[in-house]
Motif scaffolding. Structure first.
Motif, PDB file in Angstrom:
ATOM      1  N   VAL A   1       0.859  -1.179   0.000  1.00 16.97           N
ATOM      2  CA  VAL A   1       0.000   0.000   0.000  1.00 16.97           C
ATOM      3  C   VAL A   1       0.895   1.229   0.000  1.00 16.97           C
ATOM      4  CG1 VAL A   1      -1.721   1.330   1.303  1.00 16.97           C
ATOM      5  CG2 VAL A   1      -1.839  -1.167   1.294  1.00 16.97           C
ATOM      6  N   LEU A   2       0.674   2.116  -0.963  1.00 15.26           N
ATOM      7  CA  LEU A   2       1.345   3.418  -0.923  1.00 15.26           C
ATOM      8  C   LEU A   2       0.386   4.346  -0.208  1.00 15.26           C
ATOM      9  CD1 LEU A   2       3.024   3.937  -4.382  1.00 15.26           C
ATOM     10  CD2 LEU A   2       4.145   3.696  -2.175  1.00 15.26           C
ATOM     11  N   PHE A   3       0.846   4.856   0.909  1.00 12.86           N
ATOM     12  CA  PHE A   3      -0.029   5.574   1.819  1.00 12.86           C
ATOM     13  C   PHE A   3       0.442   7.013   1.973  1.00 12.86           C
ATOM     14  CE2 PHE A   3      -1.831   6.778   5.857  1.00 12.86           C
ATOM     15  CZ  PHE A   3      -3.063   6.149   5.841  1.00 12.86           C
ATOM     16  N   GLY A   4      -0.501   7.932   2.102  1.00 17.72           N
ATOM     17  CA  GLY A   4      -0.089   9.314   2.350  1.00 17.72           C
ATOM     18  C   GLY A   4      -1.181  10.265   1.920  1.00 17.72           C
ATOM     19  N   PRO A   5      -1.041  11.533   2.286  1.00 17.17           N
ATOM     20  CA  PRO A   5      -2.065  12.516   1.959  1.00 17.17           C
ATOM     21  C   PRO A   5      -2.132  12.795   0.460  1.00 17.17           C
ATOM     22  CG  PRO A   5      -0.149  13.596   2.897  1.00 17.17           C
ATOM     23  CD  PRO A   5       0.083  12.127   3.025  1.00 17.17           C
ATOM     24  N   PRO A   6      -3.210  13.460   0.008  1.00 16.83           N
ATOM     25  CA  PRO A   6      -3.325  13.777  -1.423  1.00 16.83           C
ATOM     26  C   PRO A   6      -2.166  14.656  -1.880  1.00 16.83           C
ATOM     27  CG  PRO A   6      -4.979  14.965  -0.115  1.00 16.83           C
ATOM     28  CD  PRO A   6      -4.364  13.950   0.791  1.00 16.83           C
ATOM     29  N   GLY A   7      -1.539  14.262  -2.985  1.00 13.02           N
ATOM     30  CA  GLY A   7      -0.431  15.060  -3.515  1.00 13.02           C
ATOM     31  C   GLY A   7       0.914  14.691  -2.928  1.00 13.02           C
TER      32      GLY A   7
ATOM     33  N   VAL B   1       0.248  -2.886  -6.322  1.00 16.91           N
ATOM     34  CA  VAL B   1       0.554  -1.646  -5.606  1.00 16.91           C
ATOM     35  C   VAL B   1      -0.769  -0.917  -5.425  1.00 16.91           C
ATOM     36  CG1 VAL B   1       1.789   0.548  -5.673  1.00 16.91           C
ATOM     37  CG2 VAL B   1       2.802  -1.478  -6.755  1.00 16.91           C
ATOM     38  N   PHE B   2      -1.227  -0.806  -4.187  1.00 20.47           N
ATOM     39  CA  PHE B   2      -2.470  -0.104  -3.900  1.00 20.47           C
ATOM     40  C   PHE B   2      -2.160   1.370  -3.685  1.00 20.47           C
ATOM     41  CE2 PHE B   2      -3.220  -4.502  -2.931  1.00 20.47           C
ATOM     42  CZ  PHE B   2      -4.488  -4.723  -3.454  1.00 20.47           C
ATOM     43  N   ASP B   3      -2.827   2.200  -4.495  1.00 21.50           N
ATOM     44  CA  ASP B   3      -2.542   3.638  -4.489  1.00 21.50           C
ATOM     45  C   ASP B   3      -3.863   4.374  -4.265  1.00 21.50           C
ATOM     46  OD1 ASP B   3      -2.256   6.286  -5.351  1.00 21.50           O
ATOM     47  OD2 ASP B   3      -1.827   5.750  -7.430  1.00 21.50           O
ATOM     48  N   GLY B   4      -4.032   4.940  -3.072  1.00 23.65           N
ATOM     49  CA  GLY B   4      -5.286   5.644  -2.781  1.00 23.65           C
ATOM     50  C   GLY B   4      -6.395   4.727  -2.303  1.00 23.65           C
ATOM     51  N   PHE B   5      -6.079   3.499  -2.051  1.00 20.16           N
ATOM     52  CA  PHE B   5      -6.986   2.510  -1.465  1.00 20.16           C
ATOM     53  C   PHE B   5      -6.142   1.604  -0.580  1.00 20.16           C
ATOM     54  CE2 PHE B   5      -9.108  -1.497  -1.010  1.00 20.16           C
ATOM     55  CZ  PHE B   5     -10.442  -1.170  -0.894  1.00 20.16           C
ATOM     56  N   PRO B   6      -6.547   1.294   0.627  1.00 21.77           N
ATOM     57  CA  PRO B   6      -7.744   1.738   1.317  1.00 21.77           C
ATOM     58  C   PRO B   6      -7.600   3.151   1.874  1.00 21.77           C
ATOM     59  CG  PRO B   6      -6.457   0.311   2.764  1.00 21.77           C
ATOM     60  CD  PRO B   6      -5.739   0.346   1.445  1.00 21.77           C
TER      61      PRO B   6
ATOM     62  N   ILE C   1       3.782   1.629   2.806  1.00 20.24           N
ATOM     63  CA  ILE C   1       4.795   2.680   2.739  1.00 20.24           C
ATOM     64  C   ILE C   1       4.105   4.029   2.889  1.00 20.24           C
ATOM     65  CG2 ILE C   1       6.522   3.788   1.259  1.00 20.24           C
ATOM     66  CD1 ILE C   1       7.294   1.049   0.324  1.00 20.24           C
ATOM     67  N   GLU C   2       4.412   4.679   3.985  1.00 18.60           N
ATOM     68  CA  GLU C   2       3.815   5.994   4.244  1.00 18.60           C
ATOM     69  C   GLU C   2       4.736   7.077   3.691  1.00 18.60           C
ATOM     70  OE1 GLU C   2       2.655   9.144   7.793  1.00 18.60           O
ATOM     71  OE2 GLU C   2       3.958   7.464   8.264  1.00 18.60           O
ATOM     72  N   LEU C   3       4.208   7.893   2.788  1.00 19.89           N
ATOM     73  CA  LEU C   3       4.961   9.052   2.301  1.00 19.89           C
ATOM     74  C   LEU C   3       4.521  10.237   3.149  1.00 19.89           C
ATOM     75  CD1 LEU C   3       4.670   8.556  -1.576  1.00 19.89           C
ATOM     76  CD2 LEU C   3       6.497   7.812  -0.046  1.00 19.89           C
ATOM     77  N   LYS C   4       5.437  10.700   3.981  1.00 18.45           N
ATOM     78  CA  LYS C   4       5.066  11.753   4.933  1.00 18.45           C
ATOM     79  C   LYS C   4       5.376  13.128   4.352  1.00 18.45           C
ATOM     80  CE  LYS C   4       5.353  12.360   9.919  1.00 18.45           C
ATOM     81  NZ  LYS C   4       4.010  11.880  10.264  1.00 18.45           N
ATOM     82  N   VAL C   5       4.336  13.956   4.237  1.00 22.00           N
ATOM     83  CA  VAL C   5       4.501  15.318   3.703  1.00 22.00           C
ATOM     84  C   VAL C   5       3.618  16.272   4.506  1.00 22.00           C
ATOM     85  CG1 VAL C   5       4.320  16.790   1.654  1.00 22.00           C
ATOM     86  CG2 VAL C   5       4.837  14.373   1.357  1.00 22.00           C
TER      87      VAL C   5
END
Ligand code: AMP
Length: 190
Positions: free
Chosen positions: A4-10, A82-87, A111-115
């Protein structure tokens, strides 16, 4: 491997997902892209969700879970995805666990992308200046998408954290650096 690619929009989830598609041969499962395709096609689903995307609210769990349920049946998902934007909500994560279990699989890593929010607002202004923005890509809608992220989606970090699956990466680093960090994380995991 299911990740899961995780993180806020953008945060760069889509950009990094595309690198993983190319380098690791895993399909990208982006509910956002699938919903935008439905809107572009003018399908009943597209008409149902169009105003929700325009506002930056979440489409119902039922709709996105159904989309993913169907998508996971396609043969290219056998080696993972690769889950992108889900869940984006805890019920979606629970449903995904159940669906993957049905195929004998599981989420291997998140994987949390922290921004920071301020950086995301800066990025959206740049995309508008460069003519690269989507209809839901403007400061007002982004503020709502961020609020929705913090309220509904960020709790997933606890859900996956309890399972020891979250790896946090600095999403404010240059794109190539983020790509490298993800690659190193996945290679150590194998
Ligand atoms: P994205 O491209 O991932 O930023 O998604 C764009 C928009 O599609 C979001 O702002 C939501 O309106 C909708 N959407 C995408 N994925 C989901 C999801 N998993 N759950 C609910 N709504 C979603």
């Amino acid at each position: 491997m299911n990740l899961v690619l995780f993180g806020p929009p953008g945060a760069g989830k889509g950009t990094q997902a595309k690198v993983l598609v190319e380098k690791r041969g895993l399909p990208q499962l982006s509910t956002g892209e699938m919903l935008r395709a439905a809107i572009a096609a003018g399908s009943p689903l597209g008409r149902q969700v169009e105003s929700i995307l325009a506002k930056g609210d979440l489409v119902s769990d039922q709709i996105v879970i159904e989309i993913i349920r169907e998508r996971l049946k396609v043969a290219d998902c056998v080696k993972g995805a690769v889950f992108d934007g889900f869940p984006r909500t805890v019920p979606q994560a629970e449903a995904l666990d159940e669906l993957l279990k049905g195929f004998g699989g599981k989420i291997d890593i998140v994987i949390e992308l922290k921004v920071n929010d301020e950086i995301l607002l800066e990025r959206v202004k740049q995309r508008i200046e460069q003519g690269l923005s989507r209809p839901d890509d403007n400061p007002e809608t982004l503020k709502n998408r961020l609020a929705v992220y913090h309220k509904n989606t960020a709790p997933l970090l606890v859900y996956y954290g309890k399972q020891g699956k979250v790896v946090t990466i600095d999403g404010m680093a240059p794109i190539a650096e983020v790509t490298k960090q993800i690659a190193t994380t996945l290679d150590t995991k194998r």
